[in-house]
Design a protein around this motif. Structure first.
Motif, PDB file in Angstrom:
ATOM      1  N   LYS A 183       0.855  -1.199   0.000  1.00  0.00           N
ATOM      2  CA  LYS A 183       0.000   0.000   0.000  1.00  0.00           C
ATOM      3  C   LYS A 183       0.887   1.242   0.000  1.00  0.00           C
ATOM      4  O   LYS A 183       2.069   1.181   0.349  1.00  0.00           O
ATOM      5  CB  LYS A 183      -0.851   0.025   1.272  1.00  0.00           C
ATOM      6  N   ARG A 184       0.302   2.357  -0.397  1.00  0.00           N
ATOM      7  CA  ARG A 184       1.004   3.642  -0.270  1.00  0.00           C
ATOM      8  C   ARG A 184       0.128   4.531   0.600  1.00  0.00           C
ATOM      9  O   ARG A 184      -0.901   5.047   0.152  1.00  0.00           O
ATOM     10  CB  ARG A 184       1.204   4.273  -1.657  1.00  0.00           C
ATOM     11  N   GLU A 185       0.522   4.670   1.837  1.00  0.00           N
ATOM     12  CA  GLU A 185      -0.272   5.473   2.770  1.00  0.00           C
ATOM     13  C   GLU A 185       0.695   6.222   3.684  1.00  0.00           C
ATOM     14  O   GLU A 185       1.844   5.798   3.868  1.00  0.00           O
ATOM     15  CB  GLU A 185      -1.184   4.558   3.593  1.00  0.00           C
ATOM     16  N   PRO A 186       0.254   7.344   4.269  1.00  0.00           N
ATOM     17  CA  PRO A 186       1.158   8.063   5.160  1.00  0.00           C
ATOM     18  C   PRO A 186       1.357   7.287   6.463  1.00  0.00           C
ATOM     19  O   PRO A 186       0.393   6.802   7.047  1.00  0.00           O
ATOM     20  CB  PRO A 186       0.432   9.390   5.434  1.00  0.00           C
ATOM     21  N   VAL A 187       2.598   7.157   6.886  1.00  0.00           N
ATOM     22  CA  VAL A 187       2.920   6.421   8.110  1.00  0.00           C
ATOM     23  C   VAL A 187       3.776   7.319   9.001  1.00  0.00           C
ATOM     24  O   VAL A 187       4.814   7.827   8.559  1.00  0.00           O
ATOM     25  CB  VAL A 187       3.707   5.118   7.791  1.00  0.00           C
ATOM     26  N   ASN A 188       3.315   7.498  10.216  1.00  0.00           N
ATOM     27  CA  ASN A 188       4.088   8.303  11.181  1.00  0.00           C
ATOM     28  C   ASN A 188       5.230   7.435  11.706  1.00  0.00           C
ATOM     29  O   ASN A 188       5.012   6.455  12.428  1.00  0.00           O
ATOM     30  CB  ASN A 188       3.158   8.743  12.331  1.00  0.00           C
ATOM     31  N   LEU A 189       6.446   7.816  11.336  1.00  0.00           N
ATOM     32  CA  LEU A 189       7.596   6.942  11.602  1.00  0.00           C
ATOM     33  C   LEU A 189       7.920   6.837  13.094  1.00  0.00           C
ATOM     34  O   LEU A 189       8.181   5.742  13.608  1.00  0.00           O
ATOM     35  CB  LEU A 189       8.808   7.477  10.839  1.00  0.00           C
TER      36      LEU A 189
END
Lengths: 123, 315
Positions: free
Chosen positions: B164-170
């Protein structure tokens, strides 16, 4: 009145384990062991939610899913697909056919699944 | 060593897939193309020189027939070679599907049934019984992870990894991994530390696979750290690029093992590696991070420690 859940699954271990937990959580559970039985029970009982395996005898889960979504009486019932298949094509095919969500069985315990069921029925 | 390098060169030139599927070099499409090319060139020269000397049909016709046969034979072998490779590839995909269901199914059943026992859904267990059932659960979860890793390797090799391509808080992801590793770290009195920028850093990627990759780096940092050590995760963000470093001050990687660190099934000689897995964690981590558009690397000094790093585009 307790919510009705239809669980379509041919393997005894999964049927027994998840039905037990759902009962303990106060849900009424209808059991079906193949795709045809699942489709007919859904038509007759109009459950609040369906848990559907994909590898089933007589009529596989994909065909059952498509049939349920094509039928006026059952097309709006949320369906959670539970399966051991994990290929991206299988996931896409299930979601395109109308599954609300797709949960691989090895990655979720019965407790996790009951939480998902509860969240979905409360929406 | 020279012979091994020559064999690797030959396979690289003519397709490492042939070696992978057990197809002999002479049956490999690349080799057959080369053979066909040489035969065609040789046939052209022979036809030219013979044709210059003899122009009668009693020579030309058999010559042409010979040229056609000489080209047809490697040509048909070439077609059969492609068919063999395609069949091997289809069998591999079928193996993935069959394994996916057949192996994962009983493991999932054990997971579900054990979960019922552990959560006291079928009556309460005595303390000792609970401990044993927990051991069954841990071993079963480990088996599921091994099978998932094997399936990931096949998907990576077939370029069939679905991400998937989704925003991830690292930073949030790292905190979750720290929480999951708290007991392991505490057992060795290791401090886990995170240094992050003031503003939240978000990357574009598949959260599940990104978490698995970072977990692998942090697990290794803890495993190879000495007791009382420090494992530091640093997150930097600059100009749309995010860099994450996982540093330990442990045993480091021997010089002769560095080139194999990201190789499939590589398990170093360190006794700490005994019975830990299939040697796929770093191979999968690098492949999935690259598939998400990232870069991966490491620096290490034996006896001083290692720093694994990766970069990704920020969201």
């Amino acid at each position: 009145m307790s919510k009705k859940i239809l669980f379509v699954e041919d393997e005894q271990s999964f049927q027994q384990a998840l039905t037990e937990v759902l009962h303990q959580e106060g849900y009424e559970v209808l059991q079906a062991f193949d795709g045809n039985e699942g489709f007919q029970l859904a038509q007759k009982e109009k459950p609040d939610l369906i848990l559907l395996d994909l590898i089933l005898p007589k009529r596989d889960g994909f065909e059952t899913l498509e049939a349920l979504k094509a039928e006026e009486k059952t097309k709006n019932i949320p369906i959670i697909v539970l399966t051991n298949l994990e290929g991206s094509q299988d996931v896409e095919r299930a979601i395109e056919a109308g599954a609300t969500t797709y949960l691989p069985k090895p990655d979720y315990t019965p407790e996790d699944i009951v939480r998902k069921v509860r969240d979905m029925l409360e929406k | 060593m020279k012979q091994t390098r020559w064999i690797r060169f030959k396979h690289a030139l003519f397709g490492s897939e042939c070696a992978q599927y057990g197809i002999q070099l002479w049956q490999c499409p690349g080799m057959l193309f080369l053979g066909l090319g040489l035969v065609t060139i040789a046939s052209t020269f022979i036809t030219f020189f013979v044709g210059r000397q003899h122009s009668g049909p009693e020579v030309v016709i058999p010559l042409l027939f010979g040229v056609v046969v000489a080209i047809f034979v490697p040509g048909s072998l070439l077609v059969r070679s492609f068919e063999r490779l395609a069949l091997a590839d289809r069998m591999k995909s079928e193996f993935v599907r069959v394994t996916s269901h057949q192996l994962r199914s009983p493991m999932a059943a054990i997971k579900w049934l054990v979960d019922l026992l552990i959560t006291n859904r079928i009556g309460s267990l005595e303390k000792e019984q609970h401990n044993y059932v927990q051991l069954i659960q841990q071993n079963n979860d480990h088996m599921i992870e091994l099978v998932n890793n094997l399936l990931d390797v096949v998907r990576i090799e077939q370029k069939n990894l679905s991400l998937k391509r989704e925003p991830v808080n690292l930073a949030k992801l790292v905190h979750t991994i720290f929480d999951a590793n708290k007991i392991n770290a505490e057992a060795k009195k290791i401090t886990l530390s995170l240094e992050e920028p003031r503003d939240p850093v978000t990357v574009l990627g598949d959260e599940v696979h990104l978490s698995a990759a970072v977990t692998n780096f942090i697990d290794n940092a803890i495993k190879y750290s000495n007791e009382g050590g420090l494992v530091t995760v640093r997150i930097y963000s600059n100009d749309g690029l995010v860099r994450c470093e996982i540093e330990d001050h442990g045993i480091g990687i021997p010089k002769h093992e560095k080139q194999f660190i990201f190789s499939k099934f590589f398990i170093g000689n360190n006794p700490l590696n005994y019975r830990t897995g299939l040697g796929l964690g770093l191979f999968i981590a690098r492949a999935t991070l690259r598939a998400m558009g990232g870069r991966v690397g490491f620096t290490s000094q034996e006896g001083k420690g290692s720093t694994f790093w990766f970069t990704m585009q920020s969201a």
